[in-house]
Design a protein around this motif. Structure first.
Motif, mmCIF file in Angstrom:
data_model
loop_
_atom_site.group_PDB
_atom_site.id
_atom_site.type_symbol
_atom_site.label_atom_id
_atom_site.label_comp_id
_atom_site.label_asym_id
_atom_site.label_seq_id
_atom_site.Cartn_x
_atom_site.Cartn_y
_atom_site.Cartn_z
ATOM 1 N N LEU A 441 18.629 15.568 15.422
ATOM 2 C CA LEU A 441 18.905 15.239 16.781
ATOM 3 C C LEU A 441 20.361 15.595 17.113
ATOM 4 O O LEU A 441 20.687 16.083 18.305
ATOM 5 C CB LEU A 441 18.736 13.984 17.083
ATOM 6 N N THR A 442 21.244 15.322 16.066
ATOM 7 C CA THR A 442 22.635 15.843 16.391
ATOM 8 C C THR A 442 22.904 17.391 16.343
ATOM 9 O O THR A 442 23.698 17.710 17.235
ATOM 10 C CB THR A 442 23.636 15.323 15.084
ATOM 11 N N ARG A 443 22.097 18.040 15.568
ATOM 12 C CA ARG A 443 22.052 19.519 15.757
ATOM 13 C C ARG A 443 21.590 19.940 16.946
ATOM 14 O O ARG A 443 22.159 20.924 17.541
ATOM 15 C CB ARG A 443 21.112 19.864 14.525
ATOM 16 N N GLN A 444 20.616 19.614 17.553
ATOM 17 C CA GLN A 444 20.145 19.865 18.918
ATOM 18 C C GLN A 444 21.194 19.792 19.961
ATOM 19 O O GLN A 444 21.560 20.414 20.976
ATOM 20 C CB GLN A 444 18.874 19.159 19.038
ATOM 21 N N GLU A 445 21.805 18.382 19.912
ATOM 22 C CA GLU A 445 22.719 17.989 20.850
ATOM 23 C C GLU A 445 24.187 19.186 20.684
ATOM 24 O O GLU A 445 24.794 19.778 21.816
ATOM 25 C CB GLU A 445 23.411 16.676 20.736
ATOM 26 N N ARG A 446 24.191 19.504 19.541
ATOM 27 C CA ARG A 446 25.509 20.467 19.175
ATOM 28 C C ARG A 446 25.200 21.828 19.900
ATOM 29 O O ARG A 446 25.661 22.586 20.215
ATOM 30 C CB ARG A 446 25.794 20.345 17.690
ATOM 31 N N MET A 447 23.796 22.073 19.523
ATOM 32 C CA MET A 447 23.600 23.595 20.136
ATOM 33 C C MET A 447 23.186 23.395 21.493
ATOM 34 O O MET A 447 23.531 24.745 22.208
ATOM 35 C CB MET A 447 21.854 23.800 19.543
ATOM 36 N N LEU A 448 23.113 22.505 22.182
ATOM 37 C CA LEU A 448 22.999 22.325 23.553
ATOM 38 C C LEU A 448 24.529 23.085 24.315
ATOM 39 O O LEU A 448 24.731 23.489 25.052
ATOM 40 C CB LEU A 448 22.918 21.190 24.086
ATOM 41 N N LYS A 449 25.529 22.329 23.588
ATOM 42 C CA LYS A 449 26.853 22.953 23.868
ATOM 43 C C LYS A 449 27.075 24.148 23.635
ATOM 44 O O LYS A 449 27.841 24.752 24.547
ATOM 45 C CB LYS A 449 28.053 21.993 23.131
ATOM 46 N N LYS A 450 26.784 24.480 22.444
ATOM 47 C CA LYS A 450 26.932 26.014 22.428
ATOM 48 C C LYS A 450 26.327 26.943 23.258
ATOM 49 O O LYS A 450 26.549 28.056 23.258
ATOM 50 C CB LYS A 450 26.271 26.399 20.629
ATOM 51 N N THR A 451 25.159 26.728 23.590
ATOM 52 C CA THR A 451 24.333 27.580 24.573
ATOM 53 C C THR A 451 24.750 27.233 26.108
ATOM 54 O O THR A 451 24.207 27.902 27.135
ATOM 55 C CB THR A 451 22.773 27.455 24.377
ATOM 56 N N GLY A 452 25.771 26.466 26.040
ATOM 57 C CA GLY A 452 26.363 26.219 27.681
ATOM 58 C C GLY A 452 25.425 25.523 28.555
ATOM 59 O O GLY A 452 25.503 25.386 29.831
ATOM 60 N N VAL A 453 24.361 24.579 28.039
ATOM 61 C CA VAL A 453 23.768 23.910 28.875
ATOM 62 C C VAL A 453 24.522 22.903 29.559
ATOM 63 O O VAL A 453 25.322 22.209 28.932
ATOM 64 C CB VAL A 453 22.428 23.216 28.224
ATOM 65 N N ASP A 454 24.259 22.558 30.980
ATOM 66 C CA ASP A 454 25.189 21.444 31.741
ATOM 67 C C ASP A 454 24.292 20.234 31.446
ATOM 68 O O ASP A 454 23.356 19.771 32.151
ATOM 69 C CB ASP A 454 24.954 22.018 33.177
ATOM 70 N N VAL A 455 24.928 19.370 30.523
ATOM 71 C CA VAL A 455 24.546 18.107 30.231
ATOM 72 C C VAL A 455 25.261 16.940 30.971
ATOM 73 O O VAL A 455 26.293 16.814 31.202
ATOM 74 C CB VAL A 455 24.779 17.771 28.720
ATOM 75 N N ARG A 456 24.163 16.196 31.958
ATOM 76 C CA ARG A 456 24.823 15.039 32.643
ATOM 77 C C ARG A 456 24.082 13.785 32.250
ATOM 78 O O ARG A 456 22.800 13.478 32.262
ATOM 79 C CB ARG A 456 24.255 15.535 34.026
ATOM 80 N N LEU A 457 25.037 13.009 31.600
ATOM 81 C CA LEU A 457 24.521 11.572 31.158
ATOM 82 C C LEU A 457 24.753 10.519 32.134
ATOM 83 O O LEU A 457 25.346 10.756 33.126
ATOM 84 C CB LEU A 457 25.498 11.416 29.809
ATOM 85 N N ASN A 458 24.342 9.318 31.829
ATOM 86 C CA ASN A 458 24.048 8.099 32.694
ATOM 87 C C ASN A 458 23.829 8.458 34.008
ATOM 88 O O ASN A 458 24.422 8.187 35.079
ATOM 89 C CB ASN A 458 25.707 7.884 32.552
ATOM 90 N N THR A 459 22.818 9.367 34.211
ATOM 91 C CA THR A 459 22.352 9.799 35.813
ATOM 92 C C THR A 459 21.014 9.508 35.543
ATOM 93 O O THR A 459 20.122 9.970 34.956
ATOM 94 C CB THR A 459 22.604 11.283 35.852
ATOM 95 N N GLN A 460 20.552 8.644 36.510
ATOM 96 C CA GLN A 460 19.179 8.435 36.870
ATOM 97 C C GLN A 460 18.370 9.622 37.762
ATOM 98 O O GLN A 460 19.071 9.867 38.737
ATOM 99 C CB GLN A 460 18.799 7.384 37.757
ATOM 100 N N VAL A 461 17.419 10.084 37.327
ATOM 101 C CA VAL A 461 16.796 11.375 37.906
ATOM 102 C C VAL A 461 15.972 11.024 38.919
ATOM 103 O O VAL A 461 14.728 10.117 38.516
ATOM 104 C CB VAL A 461 15.969 12.237 36.661
ATOM 105 N N THR A 462 16.349 11.220 40.175
ATOM 106 C CA THR A 462 15.476 10.822 41.188
ATOM 107 C C THR A 462 15.272 11.844 41.950
ATOM 108 O O THR A 462 15.748 13.095 41.961
ATOM 109 C CB THR A 462 16.168 9.818 42.097
ATOM 110 N N PRO A 463 14.197 12.060 43.025
ATOM 111 C CA PRO A 463 13.910 13.122 43.732
ATOM 112 C C PRO A 463 14.823 13.661 44.658
ATOM 113 O O PRO A 463 15.196 14.910 44.594
ATOM 114 C CB PRO A 463 12.745 12.811 44.636
ATOM 115 N N GLU A 464 15.689 12.568 45.136
ATOM 116 C CA GLU A 464 17.016 12.870 45.807
ATOM 117 C C GLU A 464 17.916 13.664 45.019
ATOM 118 O O GLU A 464 18.661 14.663 45.278
ATOM 119 C CB GLU A 464 17.720 11.693 46.387
ATOM 120 N N VAL A 465 18.123 13.490 43.539
ATOM 121 C CA VAL A 465 19.175 14.094 42.854
ATOM 122 C C VAL A 465 18.599 15.378 42.526
ATOM 123 O O VAL A 465 19.659 16.177 42.496
ATOM 124 C CB VAL A 465 19.064 13.023 41.507
ATOM 125 N N VAL A 466 17.237 15.555 42.438
ATOM 126 C CA VAL A 466 16.709 16.974 42.016
ATOM 127 C C VAL A 466 16.954 17.631 43.320
ATOM 128 O O VAL A 466 17.621 18.932 43.133
ATOM 129 C CB VAL A 466 15.384 16.879 41.717
#
Length: 649
Positions: A441-466
């Motif tokens: 899981l730590t490795r996957q998180e690290r790879m997300l950063k390396k590949t430039g994925v825009d990670v947004r934490l503490n955010t509830q996914v709602t239809p309005e947000v999407v």
């Protein structure tokens, strides 16, 4: 070699007249998706080739029978006593060797356990007369049959060499024919093939010498032995040392494994479970190496290059052999050599791979969705259309979907409602036997950063947000929530869900009852028992549920027995009170006393929340537990292939 972080691991070694590029060998694994005549297919070529591409020094093709009439354990092993598949075997060796790895092949004869040959209507033989549990009558090998068997091994080796294989691996361990003759507990013969260690080793040494004559002195011969059979009815390391002494100077590599495939509890030692320490069988190789000059290989629970380096640097072994570690990550050698060890996916040792192979004749890996599907992924093209992809949920499936989409060139946004990635599995980060899951899981998180994925934490996914983001594609990976059972007293202060107990084990009293005997409940029981708690598992069914992973179930059963965990099967929880749980079982109601009660009765998918996002983009997918609670493999595999298909015309 000064620029290489693991200089000993990547120092070439010469066996016979052949130079091996490093000290990592892909140990034998069979591939059972074969033709109706059990010849290798293009899928098999790709499976073994992928390991060679990943940097292994040698790749060993497993489950190959030298004598199909008398020696097949299963009928779906590759036959080595026919020349009809010369082309397919030559293609297989070429698929491996063209990437710089030595193609090796395992020579097997099951002897008294040749149930495949018996299934075909043939008489089977072993060291002595015997009747196996299936009722097959086993006869003691005659001198004539012994000579034919020696010739079968040598002919198979010579034929493998003709097909382009650069080494053979004689299987002399795990209860196969040669180890049956080696064993003083099985071999009770009174002639020159039994009795003293010299007599019991006579067959094996004759096989080695005949192969030498047919293949030449410079052709590398590896032999796998069980250093210790790790069960009360098997031989110990002292006998393993004597066996190795007899082989010293006769072969090029002594591959020291452990266990016997016919002994249930020993299986999860031969293929170490997650409950055993890394490299738990290295000690047998290390002890044997002290007594011989021939190079020694070790195998079992190895996936950390730093650990492998230490094994070789300290002189415990000359070579490390890896099976499941290269299923989880076939690029392990290349990543270690090029300083990308933080990208290595380490095997969790959940045994899902072998369970699937035995149950469905297909390999799978919970972390590697490509395993067994190497051919269809070999020439995987980039998508024609680059899109904006929003992944809702940062659990194990969501992270894989985001990674795969980003690696294929899409713009990816990953949104997670909590302050950390990993989903429900993060609750197990304190569990010692789940450390490789935590690392993954730590490795996957690290790879997300390396590949430039825009990670947004503490955010509830709602239809309005999407809709405010306006993605082309939405992948819902929202997961699930624990089911709270409808039991009187479930709201008491001493009652917790499994997730809370994993995160805060200090809340759990000295005695605990776990409601639910699935994998979550049983693994939690093992974790808590390891912390000194007295644990009882209460399960409504008549047996614990291993989720279909019966080999991991064996490992769990062993832990339950060794840790003194109690079970109350066919028992329904009626009420939770201040003293414990009132259970209704086969003998009526009784009170099971406990300080703490934990429920682990399943998960409820967050499907409604996911479906609410379905109209927010032109393309919509649901993966993982929000669709239907399943397992890690299902989540990662679906994520990989669904994300990989985005943007294709």
């Amino acid at each position: 070699m000064s620029d290489i972080k693991y200089p000993n691991l990547f120092t070439p070694i010469k066996l016979g007249d052949t130079i091996f590029r490093n000290r990592i060998i892909a140990s034998p694994t069979g591939f059972h998706d074969l033709t109706p005549e059990y010849f290798p297919t293009r899928e098999a070529y790709a499976y073994y080739e992928r390991k060679a591409m990943g940097g292994a020094a040698a790749v060993t093709v497993g489950d190959c029978a030298v004598d199909t009439k008398r020696g097949m354990f299963n009928i779906d092993h590759i036959p080595l006593d026919t020349e009809k598949h010369l082309a397919s075997m030559s293609n297989l060796s070429d698929a491996i060797s063209r990437h710089g790895a030595v193609a090796s092949i395992e020579l097997q004869h099951a002897g008294m356990y040749a149930r495949g040959s018996a299934q075909l209507g043939n008489q089977i033989y072993g060291p002595c007369d015997w009747v196996d549990p299936q009722g097959n009558r086993v006869l003691a090998m005659t001198e004539e049959i012994i000579e034919e068997t020696i010739e079968a091994f040598a002919n198979a080796a010579a034929w493998a060499k003709r097909c382009g294989f650069g080494m053979v691996t004689i299987h002399g361990g795990h209860g196969w024919l040669l180890s049956q003759f080696m064993s003083p507990l099985i071999n009770k013969r009174k002639d020159r093939w039994g009795g003293s260690i010299e007599n019991r080793m006579r067959l094996t040494l004759a096989v080695v010498e005949r192969i030498r004559k047919k293949c030449g002195r410079g052709f590398p011969i590896e032999i796998r032995i069980s250093g210790d059979e790790c069960n009360p009815d098997g031989y110990t390391i002292e006998e393993g040392i004597e066996i190795a002494k007899c082989l010293d100077g006769k072969v090029d590599l002594i591959h020291v494994s452990a266990g016997n495939h016919e002994v249930r509890d020993a299986f999860v030692i031969t293929h170490p479970s997650m409950f055993l320490e890394d490299g738990c069988n290295v000690k047998y190789a290390a002890m044997i190496k002290k007594h011989i000059k021939t190079p020694v290989a070790t195998v079992g629970a190895l996936s950390d290059p730093e650990h492998m380096e230490e094994i070789i640097a300290s002189g415990q072994a000359d070579i490390v052999e890896v099976a499941r570690g290269l299923l989880a990550d076939p690029d392990l050698p290349n990543k270690a050599r090029t300083g990308r060890e933080d990208e290595i996916i380490k095997c969790m040792r959940c045994l899902s791979c072998f369970t699937s192979l035995m149950a469905r004749k297909q390999f799978l890996c919970v972390f590697n969705p490509v395993i067994g599907r190497e051919l269809e992924n070999k020439f995987d093209a980039q998508p024609a259309q680059k899109k904006t992809v929003l992944v809702a949920g940062g659990g194990i499936g969501g992270m894989q979907a985001a990674l795969t989409a980003a690696e294929r060139g899409h713009k990816v946004i990953l949104i997670e409602k909590t302050g950390r990635l990993g989903g429900v599995l993060k609750c197990e980060e304190k569990v010692p036997f789940k450390k490789n899951l935590r690392d993954y899981l730590t490795r996957q998180e690290r790879m997300l950063k390396k590949t430039g994925v825009d990670v947004r934490l503490n955010t509830q996914v709602t239809p309005e947000v999407v809709k405010s983001i306006g993605p082309d594609v939405v992948i819902a990976a929202l997961g699930s929530r624990p089911i709270v059972p409808n039991i009187k007293g479930i709201d008491r202060e001493n009652v917790y869900g499994a997730e809370e107990a994993y995160i805060n084990p200090e809340l759990v009293g000295k005695s605990v009852i776990i409601l639910g005997g699935g994998l979550v409940g049983t693994e939690l029981a093992i974790f808590l028992a390891g912390l000194g708690r007295r644990v009882t598992i209460m399960e409504m069914e008549a047996e614990l549920n291993n989720g279909g992973n019966f080999l991991h179930g064996i490992a769990i059963d062993i832990q339950i027995r060794e840790l003194g965990i109690k079970t109350a099967l066919s028992t329904k929880a009626v009420e939770i009170n201040e003293k414990g749980v009132l259970g209704q079982g086969p003998e009526g109601e009784r009170l099971y006393e406990a300080d703490t009660v934990i429920y682990a009765v399943g998960q409820e998918p967050l499907s409604e929340e996911a479906i609410a996002l379905s109209g927010c983009a032109q393309e919509f997918h649901m993966i993982g537990d929000c669709l239907k609670p399943a397992n890690i493999h299902k989540a990662t595999s679906d994520a990989f292939y669904i994300a990989g298909g985005i943007g294709r015309k």
